[in-house]
Design an enzyme around this catalytic site. Structure first.
Site, PDB file in Angstrom:
ATOM      1  N   LYS A 273      -0.611  -3.503  -5.095  1.00 54.55           N
ATOM      2  CA  LYS A 273       0.735  -2.917  -5.145  1.00 54.55           C
ATOM      3  C   LYS A 273       1.004  -2.108  -3.885  1.00 54.55           C
ATOM      4  O   LYS A 273       0.098  -1.695  -3.161  1.00 54.55           O
ATOM      5  CB  LYS A 273       0.907  -2.048  -6.396  1.00 54.55           C
ATOM      6  CG  LYS A 273      -0.104  -0.909  -6.552  1.00 54.55           C
ATOM      7  CD  LYS A 273       0.282   0.375  -5.874  1.00 54.55           C
ATOM      8  CE  LYS A 273      -0.700   1.502  -6.144  1.00 54.55           C
ATOM      9  NZ  LYS A 273      -0.456   2.701  -5.307  1.00 54.55           N
TER      10      LYS A 273
ATOM     11  N   PRO B 134      -8.161  -4.268  -0.492  1.00 49.04           N
ATOM     12  CA  PRO B 134      -8.953  -3.212   0.159  1.00 49.04           C
ATOM     13  C   PRO B 134      -9.014  -1.950  -0.696  1.00 49.04           C
ATOM     14  O   PRO B 134      -8.030  -1.566  -1.335  1.00 49.04           O
ATOM     15  CB  PRO B 134      -8.196  -2.967   1.468  1.00 49.04           C
ATOM     16  CG  PRO B 134      -7.453  -4.241   1.721  1.00 49.04           C
ATOM     17  CD  PRO B 134      -7.059  -4.741   0.369  1.00 49.04           C
TER      18      PRO B 134
ATOM     19  N   GLY C 182      -4.659   2.920  -1.193  1.00 49.57           N
ATOM     20  CA  GLY C 182      -3.450   3.094  -1.987  1.00 49.57           C
ATOM     21  C   GLY C 182      -2.807   1.804  -2.433  1.00 49.57           C
ATOM     22  O   GLY C 182      -1.609   1.765  -2.716  1.00 49.57           O
ATOM     23  N   LEU C 183      -3.592   0.733  -2.540  1.00 51.31           N
ATOM     24  CA  LEU C 183      -3.062  -0.581  -2.898  1.00 51.31           C
ATOM     25  C   LEU C 183      -3.360  -0.973  -4.347  1.00 51.31           C
ATOM     26  O   LEU C 183      -3.169  -2.128  -4.732  1.00 51.31           O
ATOM     27  CB  LEU C 183      -3.617  -1.644  -1.943  1.00 51.31           C
ATOM     28  CG  LEU C 183      -3.220  -1.463  -0.470  1.00 51.31           C
ATOM     29  CD1 LEU C 183      -3.972  -2.461   0.407  1.00 51.31           C
ATOM     30  CD2 LEU C 183      -1.715  -1.636  -0.287  1.00 51.31           C
TER      31      LEU C 183
ATOM     32  N   SER D 210      -6.896  -0.160 -10.478  1.00 49.94           N
ATOM     33  CA  SER D 210      -5.962  -0.348 -11.594  1.00 49.94           C
ATOM     34  C   SER D 210      -5.722  -1.825 -11.873  1.00 49.94           C
ATOM     35  O   SER D 210      -5.645  -2.255 -13.030  1.00 49.94           O
ATOM     36  CB  SER D 210      -4.629   0.340 -11.288  1.00 49.94           C
ATOM     37  OG  SER D 210      -4.795   1.727 -11.161  1.00 49.94           O
TER      38      SER D 210
ATOM     39  N   ASP E 273      -2.046   3.812 -12.832  1.00 52.05           N
ATOM     40  CA  ASP E 273      -1.206   2.664 -12.465  1.00 52.05           C
ATOM     41  C   ASP E 273      -1.534   1.417 -13.274  1.00 52.05           C
ATOM     42  O   ASP E 273      -0.993   0.342 -13.016  1.00 52.05           O
ATOM     43  CB  ASP E 273      -1.386   2.326 -10.976  1.00 52.05           C
ATOM     44  CG  ASP E 273      -0.874   3.430 -10.072  1.00 52.05           C
ATOM     45  OD1 ASP E 273       0.070   4.130 -10.478  1.00 52.05           O
ATOM     46  OD2 ASP E 273      -1.417   3.588  -8.970  1.00 52.05           O
TER      47      ASP E 273
END
Length: 264
Positions: free
Chosen positions: A8, A85, A89-90, A94, A127
């Site tokens: 995300k 990765p 923050g991707l 989650s 998330d």
């Protein structure tokens, strides 16, 4: 059986308060076509193998919670191929948790409802509920409250990964509240507005913690390239980048990793 766990990008992220040890947020989030692959097979005992070293095995935690809920006694072997990765923050962790719950529900034919899966996912991360949906959404609370977007035109992204990732805990522990709230709920499907106003309240903190992020953001400002932070890691992104912008960034930041992604 195979499940894809999609990453995300937080197009926007605003911190609107705090509840106990948790920061409360509002965020427009896009699911992207960078994904991990999880392969499920019945087994004598529960085991997880991966193409990387797993330090905090959230997949095993998801298996344990699923079995407590469903009373399934059979074992499962899950093979994880990690492509998202970690530490940028991707949504790497989650995504894997949610894909695990979906895969187990299908493998063991337990027929848990979407609402029940969301309930379980919410116990394992912030998330994770969003990762069950895999489409653009507006997240509130700790990220567990999800409002899905309608009729949006998928965006494309250039994702920039500095050499050093940032830990989510470190970023939030160093965050100081700002008072420049905009609010994006009413603009969830408005690409023009999102591109123009995209912001992340954690960016200033990330700049203070990571010299490379500071340099990349400054370069973007000097060259009229809007670069923002995704989530609470060190990953950066450009929305709908031009070929000129991509070439310019790659030429000037050769030690970074660059990924192209499309919104689902």
């Amino acid at each position: 059986m195979i499940k894809k766990a999609y990453g995300k990008v937080n197009i926007t992220l605003e911190i609107v308060g705090k509840e106990g040890n948790y920061h409360l947020l509002e965020s427009v989030v896009s699911a992207i076509d960078i994904y991990d692959t999880l392969t499920f097979k019945e087994a004598f005992k529960d085991e997880v193998s991966a193409n990387i070293e797993i330090k905090d095995n959230n997949i095993l935690k998801a298996i344990k919670l699923f079995k407590e809920e469903t009373k399934v006694e059979k074992g499962v072997a899950i093979e994880l191929i990690k492509r998202i990765p970690i530490g940028y923050g991707l949504g790497s962790s989650s995504a894997d948790i949610s894909a695990t719950l979906l895969g187990l529900n299908e493998l063991f034919k337990t027929n848990l409802s979407k609402d029940k899966l969301k309930q379980l996912a919410g116990k394992l991360g912030s998330d994770t509920v969003f990762s069950l949906e895999n489409k653009r959404a507006f997240l509130t609370g700790r990220g567990e409250k999800v409002l899905l977007a309608d009729n949006y035109e998928p965006l494309s992204f250039l994702i920039i990964l500095p050499k050093e990732p940032l830990l989510t805990k470190t970023v939030f522990n160093n965050y100081q509240f700002s008072d420049d709230y905009l609010g994006f709920k009413e603009h969830l499907s408005d690409n023009d507005y999102l591109i123009k106003k995209a912001k992340n309240d954690l960016l200033k903190t990330a700049i203070n913690l990571n010299k490379e992020i500071k340099e990349i953001i400054a370069f973007g400002e000097a060259n009229n390239i809007k670069i923002n932070l995704t989530g609470a890691g060190s990953g950066l992104f450009v929305i709908n980048p031009t070929l000129k912008e991509i070439k310019l960034l790659k030429t000037n930041f050769k030690e970074c990793q660059f990924l192209k992604a499309k919104e689902l």
